[in-house]
Every structure is written in C-alpha cells, then in structure tokens.
Design a protein around this motif. Structure first.
Motif, PDB file in Angstrom:
ATOM      1  N   ARG A   1       0.822  -1.212   0.000  1.00  0.00           N
ATOM      2  CA  ARG A   1       0.000   0.000   0.000  1.00  0.00           C
ATOM      3  C   ARG A   1       0.857   1.264   0.000  1.00  0.00           C
ATOM      4  O   ARG A   1       0.329   2.359  -0.119  1.00  0.00           O
ATOM      5  CB  ARG A   1      -0.900   0.027   1.245  1.00  0.00           C
TER       6      ARG A   1
ATOM      7  N   SER B   1     -12.611   1.662  -9.576  1.00  0.00           N
ATOM      8  CA  SER B   1     -12.733   1.427  -8.133  1.00  0.00           C
ATOM      9  C   SER B   1     -11.388   1.274  -7.442  1.00  0.00           C
ATOM     10  O   SER B   1     -11.335   0.913  -6.273  1.00  0.00           O
ATOM     11  CB  SER B   1     -13.567   0.162  -7.897  1.00  0.00           C
TER      12      SER B   1
ATOM     13  N   GLU C   1      -8.438   1.132  -5.234  1.00  0.00           N
ATOM     14  CA  GLU C   1      -8.133   1.629  -3.889  1.00  0.00           C
ATOM     15  C   GLU C   1      -6.792   2.351  -3.875  1.00  0.00           C
ATOM     16  O   GLU C   1      -6.516   3.152  -2.977  1.00  0.00           O
ATOM     17  CB  GLU C   1      -8.136   0.445  -2.917  1.00  0.00           C
TER      18      GLU C   1
ATOM     19  N   ASN D   1     -15.950   5.638  -0.037  1.00  0.00           N
ATOM     20  CA  ASN D   1     -15.887   4.493   0.880  1.00  0.00           C
ATOM     21  C   ASN D   1     -14.449   4.050   1.120  1.00  0.00           C
ATOM     22  O   ASN D   1     -14.078   3.707   2.249  1.00  0.00           O
ATOM     23  CB  ASN D   1     -16.707   3.327   0.321  1.00  0.00           C
ATOM     24  N   ASN D   2     -13.636   4.055   0.067  1.00  0.00           N
ATOM     25  CA  ASN D   2     -12.236   3.644   0.207  1.00  0.00           C
ATOM     26  C   ASN D   2     -11.453   4.561   1.138  1.00  0.00           C
ATOM     27  O   ASN D   2     -10.510   4.119   1.808  1.00  0.00           O
ATOM     28  CB  ASN D   2     -11.552   3.576  -1.160  1.00  0.00           C
TER      29      ASN D   2
ATOM     30  N   LYS E   1     -11.759   3.397   4.674  1.00  0.00           N
ATOM     31  CA  LYS E   1     -11.076   2.123   4.907  1.00  0.00           C
ATOM     32  C   LYS E   1      -9.565   2.293   5.000  1.00  0.00           C
ATOM     33  O   LYS E   1      -8.855   1.352   5.342  1.00  0.00           O
ATOM     34  CB  LYS E   1     -11.404   1.139   3.783  1.00  0.00           C
ATOM     35  N   ASN E   2      -9.074   3.498   4.681  1.00  0.00           N
ATOM     36  CA  ASN E   2      -7.630   3.721   4.641  1.00  0.00           C
ATOM     37  C   ASN E   2      -7.168   4.934   5.445  1.00  0.00           C
ATOM     38  O   ASN E   2      -6.055   5.415   5.250  1.00  0.00           O
ATOM     39  CB  ASN E   2      -7.177   3.843   3.180  1.00  0.00           C
TER      40      ASN E   2
ATOM     41  N   ASP F   1     -10.003  -0.292  10.512  1.00  0.00           N
ATOM     42  CA  ASP F   1     -10.386  -0.676   9.157  1.00  0.00           C
ATOM     43  C   ASP F   1     -11.234  -1.949   9.260  1.00  0.00           C
ATOM     44  O   ASP F   1     -11.569  -2.400  10.358  1.00  0.00           O
ATOM     45  CB  ASP F   1      -9.158  -0.874   8.258  1.00  0.00           C
TER      46      ASP F   1
END
Length: 197
Positions: free
Chosen positions: A35, A83, A85, A110-111, A114-115, A176
């Motif tokens: 990531r 989409s 991420e 939304n992502n 989550k991050n 997360d």
C-alpha cells in the motif's frame, strides 16, 4: 490504520472537477503489491512534464506555498472512474489526511474511510470560500476536528460537516475492516472451536 481525531495542516487547492482515479494514480503504477510507495506517482501526468521527471511548475501541487500540504481541496465528483483503492493509497502516501470537495464518487468515498483518509463534503459555496481564502492567504492552514465535525481557519472561518456516526467512530479509532472484525476475535475463536470440536 492511522486514527483521525484532529488535524491541522496546509491546504492545497485543486481547481478541477471530475478528477478521476486514473488522474490521481495512473494505471501504469498499479503493479505494486504494497500500500506504500504510491505517493511519488500522485497526479503523475499533471505533476511532471512528458519526461516524467521534470516538475510542471504550473501544476497546483508544485507551488512552493503548498509544500507539505496535508489537506486537499477540490471540486465536485472527486475520485470518479475506476474502483482502484490505490487512489486513496497514493493520496495518503503523499501526505494527505483529508480531502474536501462538494461531492465524491461513491467507491472512492468508501475507500477513504477504509484507509484512514477523511473525505469531507461541503457545499459548493463553502468550497468556493476556502478557495478564495487559500488564494489570498498562501500558505493557508485549516484545522479539521472530526469529533466536533468542524473545519476552521485562524481568521474566523468555521464550517460544519456531516458524517455517518459509525464511520466517524471507526476513523477516530483507526479501525479498518480487519480491525473491526478482530474486535470479535474471542467470539470467532469460540465459534471455530465449537465447530471443530
């Protein structure tokens, strides 16, 4: 995931609507499996000339007064397109903790949660006012308070923003999807033990 409670930082303005994920992080950089490391390629086609090395001095994020910016302010429909991420990973890796815009593409929005990146929806007139103040007061600092759901500057500006309570809770506690699941590890283990026993 890094928690988010309050954050103060320089705001960089990106006066563009419909910024899609391929502009945020072009497809040729999606080969990494970690990531991290995507920040160097953020807005690659805009940040650099065709040689991919020389910074484009006209691009907003290359201006000296936004060096080290950690709050990005953009126009409507930010994060549209695919989409991936990776778009949020690139923003986070570059150093952005919050993105402010009048609207976001749903998957990108939304992502962010989550991050560990806070997406803030303000009205177009409120975003216009931030752009105006950023242009008049470079470098321009904003303070974001997730607990109070407010954005402030040191010249009297204060805007409130709405956020889903569960998303707010998770972001404030750095949870997360995996961390949320692991909060129930004892019940999961008990279920597994009963199933195999």
């Amino acid at each position: 995931m890094q928690s988010f409670n309050t954050h103060s930082g320089i705001a960089a303005t990106l006066d563009r609507a419909n910024v899609d994920t391929d502009q945020i992080i072009p497809k040729q950089f999606l080969k990494r499996i970690e990531r991290t490391g995507f920040g160097q390629f953020l807005f690659y086609d805009w940040r650099f000339h065709d040689d991919g090395v020389t910074p484009n001095p006209e691009f907003e994020l290359n201006q000296p007064h936004v060096e080290g910016a950690s709050i990005l302010v953009a126009r409507q429909n930010f994060g549209s397109g695919s989409s991936r991420e990776h778009a949020v990973w690139a923003l986070d890796d570059y150093g952005f903790r919050a993105v402010i815009a009048p609207s976001f593409a749903d998957i990108f929005y939304n992502n962010c949660f989550k991050n560990g990146v806070l997406p803030i929806v303000l009205s177009e007139s409120e975003v216009d006012e931030i752009f105006r103040r950023a242009e008049a007061n470079a470098p321009y600092r904003l303070m974001v308070d997730l607990e109070e759901q407010t954005i402030r500057d040191d010249q009297g500006l204060e805007f409130r923003f709405e956020i889903d309570p569960s998303r707010r809770h998770n972001l404030m506690h750095g949870l997360d999807d995996i961390a949320q699941t692991l909060q129930h590890e004892d019940k999961i283990s008990a279920y597994e033990a009963a199933r195999t026993g």
